[in-house]
Design a protein around this motif. Structure first.
Motif, PDB file in Angstrom:
ATOM      1  N   PHE A   1       3.133   9.392   0.689  1.00  0.00           N
ATOM      2  CA  PHE A   1       1.716   9.219   0.362  1.00  0.00           C
ATOM      3  C   PHE A   1       1.526   8.779  -1.091  1.00  0.00           C
ATOM      4  CE2 PHE A   1      -1.918  11.204   2.998  1.00  0.00           C
ATOM      5  CZ  PHE A   1      -1.459  10.606   4.149  1.00  0.00           C
ATOM      6  N   ALA A   2       2.435   9.205  -1.989  1.00  0.00           N
ATOM      7  CA  ALA A   2       2.294   8.886  -3.412  1.00  0.00           C
ATOM      8  C   ALA A   2       2.251   7.378  -3.639  1.00  0.00           C
ATOM      9  CB  ALA A   2       3.455   9.498  -4.197  1.00  0.00           C
ATOM     10  N   ASP A   3       3.012   6.628  -2.834  1.00  0.00           N
ATOM     11  CA  ASP A   3       3.058   5.178  -2.999  1.00  0.00           C
ATOM     12  C   ASP A   3       1.774   4.501  -2.537  1.00  0.00           C
ATOM     13  OD1 ASP A   3       5.665   5.366  -3.965  1.00  0.00           O
ATOM     14  OD2 ASP A   3       6.534   5.225  -1.955  1.00  0.00           O
ATOM     15  N   TYR A   4       0.929   5.235  -1.810  1.00  0.00           N
ATOM     16  CA  TYR A   4      -0.339   4.696  -1.314  1.00  0.00           C
ATOM     17  C   TYR A   4      -1.529   5.277  -2.058  1.00  0.00           C
ATOM     18  CZ  TYR A   4       2.309   2.940   2.727  1.00  0.00           C
ATOM     19  OH  TYR A   4       3.197   2.283   3.535  1.00  0.00           O
ATOM     20  N   SER A   5      -1.273   5.939  -3.169  1.00  0.00           N
ATOM     21  CA  SER A   5      -2.358   6.598  -3.898  1.00  0.00           C
ATOM     22  C   SER A   5      -3.298   5.580  -4.524  1.00  0.00           C
ATOM     23  CB  SER A   5      -1.792   7.516  -4.981  1.00  0.00           C
ATOM     24  OG  SER A   5      -1.148   6.751  -5.992  1.00  0.00           O
TER      25      SER A   5
END
Length: 564
Positions: free
Chosen positions: A466-470
């Motif tokens: 999810f961090a890469d889509y923040s």
């Protein structure tokens, strides 16, 4: 004339177009998973208020708030204990008023969820019904009846609830009540005038607080026609074979349900501009116009794209059919690719297509198998999702976006059983893992506690990817899905025109192209290989694309916008 929450006469803001909803972009917020300001791991109204600048920059016309009412969360808030208050875990009425002001100042309208088929079993009405006993006025607000068997020890029928298990629940004194969904969601008796009057009171309560419209949950289920004797009730097998196309089904989509919405329309029209409404009605296509008519709710959801394969012929057929239906009702069509009940479309489109199963069925089977990564082509899914979004946004009518889709989020497929919350998981073991995967709290930052969702973690676990889509990551990337959405919504405002389209000849089975009355052209390639730009579009000015345009070819799994 109604009064607003300050006690002043409320006529509505001057100059608002009463038809604003017809081609609006509405952003669905699932409040518990949007932003948590107070640190209780659950999203709240103050969290929404803090993100109003984000919503304004995104460019949406309205937000739709899923239930934020007091609830025991037996069904993610759709078990409502009080329709005219805010869940303390989410905030207060004062917080709602503050949020409403912030949204209105940002030019964003407010749509709220209304759940009229059932209440929570914690609602004061149901608690009173339990205490009052057989034959009481309190029990008449719900659907209570004696059981079958020698001593009423068996349920009135063998009906199965939507979430699995029996559709009847026995109470302490031996009677049974109907719940089409979870046991904690007893169905209301819409033959009771008191039910009618109380919901009209609720509609006025929120309208007076500045709400612009309502999304009506399970709009096709309110009225029932149940035989007086249990032995005359249809069996579950028989219930499944009864036609739903003539308005006489015992449970679903009965004609008298529309009478309720005509009453509601009178309430909506007390306001200036009139309050809007959209029906969540899973009904036969020919039955949709009745819900969307001007003397009813005014608009009804079109769910066809939620289950459609990413295939040109299927998309074209769906668009043509639904534009025809909206013309019959006098309403505008609604387009939706994701919501809080289905697998996110980036994931649906990244799984193998099938001619035998719908897009959603394939995704559900994938989740049930443990969401294996080797079956999901994330990159392809995201490309198709971006293309489908631009296709959707170019269509005449309103578009409903679901929080997180503007980030290109995939379904969070591998949630541990111990962390799941959806009743469909608990009541359908081994059959359905539920809807938690699309309800995981949003990632706002690259790092930090719950990726910026809140200061004390999230009520559903966020996967590490999810961090890469923040939001933080995507704002810094000019080619990100977030920046595509922002550009698309800005361009859409400038290109918008009459609610019509004309299909263009493309010379390719994988290519769809249409033109709006003002020369706005949308071209979508549903195949994976590039296709030469159709002759009918050459010479038009390129406006925006879900992938890079080389000036000659439409890339695979991509949508391009032009202005002729």
């Amino acid at each position: 004339m109604a009064e607003n929450f300050n006690g002043e006469n409320f006529a509505g803001p001057v100059g608002i177009d009463p038809d604003w909803w017809r081609q609006a972009v509405v952003y669905q917020i699932y409040p518990r998973s949007f932003a948590d300001q107070d640190g209780n791991t659950i999203g709240d109204l103050k969290g929404i208020t803090s993100r109003v600048p984000y919503l304004k920059e995104l460019g949406v016309d309205a937000v739709w708030l899923s239930p934020f009412y007091p609830s025991e969360l037996a069904d993610g808030g759709y078990d409502v204990a009080n329709y005219r208050d805010v869940d303390p875990k989410i905030g207060t009425l004062a917080d709602f008023d503050e949020m409403a002001v912030a949204l209105k100042e940002a030019g964003i309208k407010i749509v709220v969820d209304i759940v009229p088929n059932h209440t929570s079993d914690q609602h004061e009405w149901f608690q009173a019904a339990l205490k009052a006993g057989r034959g009481s006025a309190e029990r008449d607000r719900y659907i209570f009846r004696e059981g079958s068997g020698e001593n009423g020890e068996l349920p009135p029928s063998d009906w199965v609830a939507i979430f699995g298990g029996p559709a009847w629940e026995q109470v302490e004194d031996g009677q049974w009540y109907l719940h089409l969904f979870a046991p904690e969601q007893p169905d209301l008796n819409w033959k009771n005038p008191e039910v009618h009057e109380d919901f009209k009171k609720t509609l006025r309560f929120w309208s007076d607080r500045g709400v612009d419209g309502f999304r009506i949950d399970v709009a096709h289920a309110l009225t029932k026609d149940l035989a007086e004797k249990n032995e005359d009730l249809p069996t579950e097998a028989q219930l499944q074979t009864i036609p739903k196309s003539d308005g006489n089904h015992p449970i679903w989509d009965r004609d008298e349900t529309k009478k309720i919405y005509r009453e509601w329309r009178e309430v909506f029209n007390e306001y200036n501009p009139p309050r809007t409404a959209v029906a969540e009605a899973w009904v036969e296509s020919e039955r949709v116009p009745a819900y969307a008519s001007p003397d009813g709710l005014g608009q009804a959801f079109n769910f066809d794209l939620l289950t459609a394969r990413f295939e040109a012929g299927e998309f074209k057929k769906i668009v043509a059919q639904n534009l025809e239906l909206s013309a019959k009702s006098g309403s505008s069509s609604t387009w939706v690719l994701s919501n809080h009940d289905v697998v996110r479309h980036a994931t649906r489109y990244g799984l193998p297509l099938s001619t035998e199963k719908t897009n959603e069925e394939i995704a559900r089977a994938w989740l049930l198998a443990g969401a294996p990564d080797d079956q999901l082509n994330r990159e392809l899914g995201e490309s198709r999702a971006r293309a489908a979004t631009l296709f959707e946004l170019a269509l005449p009518g309103s578009a409903y976006l679901y929080q997180g889709e503007e980030l290109g989020l995939h379904e969070a497929g591998q949630i541990p059983d111990a962390d799941r919350q959806d009743p469909t998981f608990f009541r359908s073991p081994g059959v359905n893992v539920g809807r938690d995967g699309c309800r995981v709290p949003l990632p706002w930052t690259r790092t930090g506690e719950s990726l910026g969702f809140g200061p004390a973690g999230a009520h559903l676990p966020q996967p590490t990817w999810f961090a890469d889509y923040s939001v933080e990551v995507e704002e810094a990337d000019s080619s990100s899905t977030l920046n595509l959405y922002r550009a698309a919504l800005k361009a859409r405002r400038e290109l918008q025109s009459e609610e019509k389209l004309e299909w263009l000849e493309t010379g390719s089975d994988s290519l769809l192209a249409f033109i709006r009355p003002n020369g706005w052209v949308c071209v979508t390639n549903f195949g994976q290989d590039a296709v030469v730009l159709p002759e009918a579009v050459r010479g038009a000015r390129f406006v925006l694309g879900s992938a890079e345009f080389d000036g000659e070819n439409v890339p695979g799994s991509a949508t391009l916008w032009f202005k002729s």
